[in-house]
Motif scaffolding. Sequence first.
Motif, mmCIF file in Angstrom:
data_model
loop_
_atom_site.group_PDB
_atom_site.id
_atom_site.type_symbol
_atom_site.label_atom_id
_atom_site.label_comp_id
_atom_site.label_asym_id
_atom_site.label_seq_id
_atom_site.Cartn_x
_atom_site.Cartn_y
_atom_site.Cartn_z
ATOM 1 N N UNK A 74 23.639 36.745 32.717
ATOM 2 C CA UNK A 74 24.919 37.456 32.671
ATOM 3 C C UNK A 74 24.928 38.655 33.621
ATOM 4 N N UNK A 75 23.835 39.391 33.666
ATOM 5 C CA UNK A 75 23.756 40.554 34.560
ATOM 6 C C UNK A 75 23.802 40.141 36.023
ATOM 7 N N UNK A 76 23.148 39.033 36.343
ATOM 8 C CA UNK A 76 23.186 38.534 37.720
ATOM 9 C C UNK A 76 24.594 38.082 38.077
ATOM 10 N N UNK A 77 25.250 37.395 37.160
ATOM 11 C CA UNK A 77 26.614 36.932 37.424
ATOM 12 C C UNK A 77 27.582 38.096 37.602
ATOM 13 N N UNK A 78 27.403 39.132 36.830
ATOM 14 C CA UNK A 78 28.307 40.280 36.915
ATOM 15 C C UNK A 78 28.117 41.048 38.219
ATOM 16 N N UNK A 79 26.888 41.214 38.663
ATOM 17 C CA UNK A 79 26.605 42.080 39.814
ATOM 18 C C UNK A 79 26.342 41.338 41.114
ATOM 19 N N UNK A 80 26.432 40.033 41.126
ATOM 20 C CA UNK A 80 26.091 39.270 42.331
ATOM 21 C C UNK A 80 26.981 39.644 43.510
ATOM 22 N N UNK A 81 28.267 39.657 43.325
ATOM 23 C CA UNK A 81 29.194 39.952 44.426
ATOM 24 C C UNK A 81 29.003 41.373 44.944
ATOM 25 N N UNK A 82 28.782 42.307 44.050
ATOM 26 C CA UNK A 82 28.580 43.696 44.466
ATOM 27 C C UNK A 82 27.320 43.850 45.288
ATOM 28 N N UNK A 83 26.226 43.292 44.824
ATOM 29 C CA UNK A 83 24.947 43.446 45.523
ATOM 30 C C UNK A 83 24.965 42.737 46.874
ATOM 31 N N UNK A 84 25.514 41.541 46.920
ATOM 32 C CA UNK A 84 25.555 40.806 48.186
ATOM 33 C C UNK A 84 26.463 41.495 49.198
ATOM 34 N N UNK A 139 26.107 50.607 35.085
ATOM 35 C CA UNK A 139 26.984 49.743 34.304
ATOM 36 C C UNK A 139 26.229 48.565 33.694
ATOM 37 N N UNK A 140 25.250 48.045 34.422
ATOM 38 C CA UNK A 140 24.448 46.943 33.882
ATOM 39 C C UNK A 140 23.608 47.392 32.693
ATOM 40 N N UNK A 141 23.018 48.559 32.809
ATOM 41 C CA UNK A 141 22.216 49.084 31.692
ATOM 42 C C UNK A 141 23.114 49.381 30.497
ATOM 43 N N UNK A 142 24.302 49.903 30.773
ATOM 44 C CA UNK A 142 25.249 50.153 29.675
ATOM 45 C C UNK A 142 25.679 48.838 29.012
ATOM 46 N N UNK A 143 25.896 47.810 29.813
ATOM 47 C CA UNK A 143 26.247 46.492 29.284
ATOM 48 C C UNK A 143 25.117 45.926 28.427
ATOM 49 N N UNK A 144 23.889 46.120 28.870
ATOM 50 C CA UNK A 144 22.729 45.638 28.120
ATOM 51 C C UNK A 144 22.573 46.386 26.808
ATOM 52 N N UNK A 145 22.752 47.711 26.832
ATOM 53 C CA UNK A 145 22.598 48.493 25.606
ATOM 54 C C UNK A 145 23.761 48.289 24.639
ATOM 55 N N UNK A 146 24.863 47.714 25.100
ATOM 56 C CA UNK A 146 25.974 47.418 24.194
ATOM 57 C C UNK A 146 25.621 46.291 23.229
ATOM 58 N N UNK A 147 24.590 45.527 23.555
ATOM 59 C CA UNK A 147 24.177 44.438 22.668
ATOM 60 C C UNK A 147 23.286 44.920 21.526
ATOM 61 N N UNK A 148 22.874 46.180 21.556
ATOM 62 C CA UNK A 148 22.035 46.719 20.483
ATOM 63 C C UNK A 148 22.852 46.846 19.200
ATOM 64 N N UNK A 149 22.148 46.879 18.073
ATOM 65 C CA UNK A 149 22.832 47.019 16.785
ATOM 66 C C UNK A 149 23.387 48.423 16.574
ATOM 67 N N UNK A 150 22.655 49.412 17.048
ATOM 68 C CA UNK A 150 23.092 50.801 16.880
ATOM 69 C C UNK A 150 23.368 51.430 18.239
#
Length: 106
Positions: A4-14, A51-62
């Motif tokens: 998911x992180x690769x799909x979200x940021x692929x266009x930006x990084x390339x 934004x990727x780290x924020x997206x990843x931490x949004x999956x945490x329970x707390x």
Amino acid sequence: MFKDLVEINYATVVSMFCLLIFIITNNYFNKRVRVLYLIACAMVLCLAMADSIEYWTATFDTLSSLRIWMSAISYSIRPAILYVVILLLMGKQSDKKFFWFALLSF
């Protein structure tokens, strides 16, 4: 999750990678424009990471403090990127005028 992180940021990084190659290899731009483009690209990549780290931490329970910090960093980088783009568009004639604009936008 990594997919998911690769799909979200692929266009930006390339696109940033291609833009960096174009800016570095092209001798048409003066040094000031190259430096501002490099700063803008670095800031966009930092924004993508935050934004990727924020997206990843949004999956945490707390709610974690890392998510709060990444959110603050990403919201702070956005006006700075806008300021660098304005500096690129306006050129040397209005650096002092837009310095105050940058201070007021933060």
